[in-house]
Scaffold this active site. Sequence first.
Site, mmCIF file in Angstrom:
data_model
loop_
_atom_site.group_PDB
_atom_site.id
_atom_site.type_symbol
_atom_site.label_atom_id
_atom_site.label_comp_id
_atom_site.label_asym_id
_atom_site.label_seq_id
_atom_site.Cartn_x
_atom_site.Cartn_y
_atom_site.Cartn_z
ATOM 1 N N LYS A 287 56.507 68.182 31.403
ATOM 2 C CA LYS A 287 56.254 69.403 32.169
ATOM 3 C C LYS A 287 57.167 70.526 31.676
ATOM 4 O O LYS A 287 58.371 70.318 31.469
ATOM 5 C CB LYS A 287 56.479 69.138 33.651
ATOM 6 C CG LYS A 287 56.130 70.310 34.555
ATOM 7 C CD LYS A 287 56.245 69.926 36.026
ATOM 8 C CE LYS A 287 55.952 71.116 36.928
ATOM 9 N NZ LYS A 287 56.018 70.766 38.368
ATOM 10 N N SER B 166 52.598 72.815 40.708
ATOM 11 C CA SER B 166 52.902 73.370 39.400
ATOM 12 C C SER B 166 52.710 72.384 38.256
ATOM 13 O O SER B 166 52.786 72.770 37.083
ATOM 14 C CB SER B 166 54.341 73.895 39.384
ATOM 15 O OG SER B 166 55.250 72.867 39.698
ATOM 16 N N SER C 259 53.896 70.073 44.294
ATOM 17 C CA SER C 259 53.568 70.290 42.882
ATOM 18 C C SER C 259 53.187 69.031 42.123
ATOM 19 O O SER C 259 52.604 69.115 41.043
ATOM 20 C CB SER C 259 54.738 70.978 42.168
ATOM 21 O OG SER C 259 54.868 72.307 42.608
#
Length: 479
Positions: free
Chosen positions: A85, A160, A184
């Site tokens: 990520k 996210s 997220s």
Amino acid sequence: MSIPNAPMLCLPAHAVSAALHSKQFSCRELMQATLARIDEVNPAVNAIVSLRDAQQLLAEADTHDAMLARGASKGWLHGIPQAIKDLSPTEGLRTTLGSPLMRDFVPKADGLMVQRMKAAGAIVIGKTNVPEFGLGSHSFNEVFGVTRNAYDLTRSAGGSSGGAAVALATHMLCVADGSDFMGSLRNPAAWNNVFGMRPSQGRVPMWPTSDVWVNQLSTEGPMARSVRDLALLLDTQAGHDPRLPLSLNDGARFNGELGGFDPRGQRIGWLGDLNGYLPMAPGILQVCEEALARLAGQGCGVDAIALGTAPEPVWQAWLVWRRALVASRIEPFLLQPKNRALIKPEALWEYDQAQQLSGHEFTRASVQRSHFHQHMLSLFEHHDVLALPTAQVWPFDAAERWPQHIGSKAMDTYHRWMEVVIYATFAGLPSISVPAGFSADGLPMGLQLIGRPGGDWALLQLAHAYEQAAQQVLRRAPA
């Protein structure tokens, strides 16, 4: 979206690991298939960014093959391609946070989670896309653009960890890391029909960090297409670190046998829409109740229950905590006033709101949070697990920044439509989003299962039992 031509890419990560170690195929062959799949799929979804040079990656795969040839292995992730990520530092590989201000930033060291994944044998091939600074559950930014939903390219992937979820759903990755502040790991998992887990507070320590005492609302964690893979990656990521005094030091492991768990008699408290407090798009509650019926079919008792405390004060306390923590992340970028023009308005709103925040107000919000934690503990006196929808809306138009309304209810902040995910976060509880089902027009939704403090393993066991009953949902591939 096509099913991969290479059958190895359809395997769960634990099966890929077993096949590599038994030499059914090589690390090089897996890398070649992965890169071919990325070439095929990623231009449409934009999930993987900062992809490394193919020849360098193949050389690393060869090194991993040579280790296996002499009987050596780093661990269960040995030779498995991973994209990290784009909020987590990766040595020698851009970490942009989705911000134009960080477009060319290359860290000199890996973050702790990345170190642990590499130590277990993962080959880092690139990054997965995120919203700017990870804010807002819609993965778009000015550096790489928008990540599109695996099941409908016109819709948001969530965030996210949106890039991670889409990379999993489209078989570009077999397991993925992410992080969760306000859903997220859970929201994008729900919107892409995979599993995402927010571990217990302190289970996965995050380093580097500027604060080791207060910043506990965000945590890294795993995402996967199977609960077994979810558990194995959590086992790799978890573990006490002395630099982080609030990290858990209970010696818990997550690489055991999940199948021996008997779900009969498990008591699940269904919180629904909190008696009408949370606005919900049509069809979400129905799909989640269908998911709960699968657990009931496994012998679980499912009861509709009330939260038992007023949710609006919890939201107001959440806003105080969130703006304080987000502002501390944004503040260094505003030391140069000219940077303000390069920061998205939602991040600036969080920062500007925090400028009016007093120590007294933060302490009062902390007391409210403490009361809420104690109240959530009381719900576990009668139930083993709590359940909520993972999201309040279906995946929305990717051209929108965020939903302005849910039905007739106007959203008063850019994240009010995500309120359903704050309860596990604010109480420090583990939560797994499991695939619940689909809307009439084929959009995915998830169900949050929330466990007791520190009860990550019990929650994984229940999610695994659910997985066995939800195969029809899980087999529904992106169209």
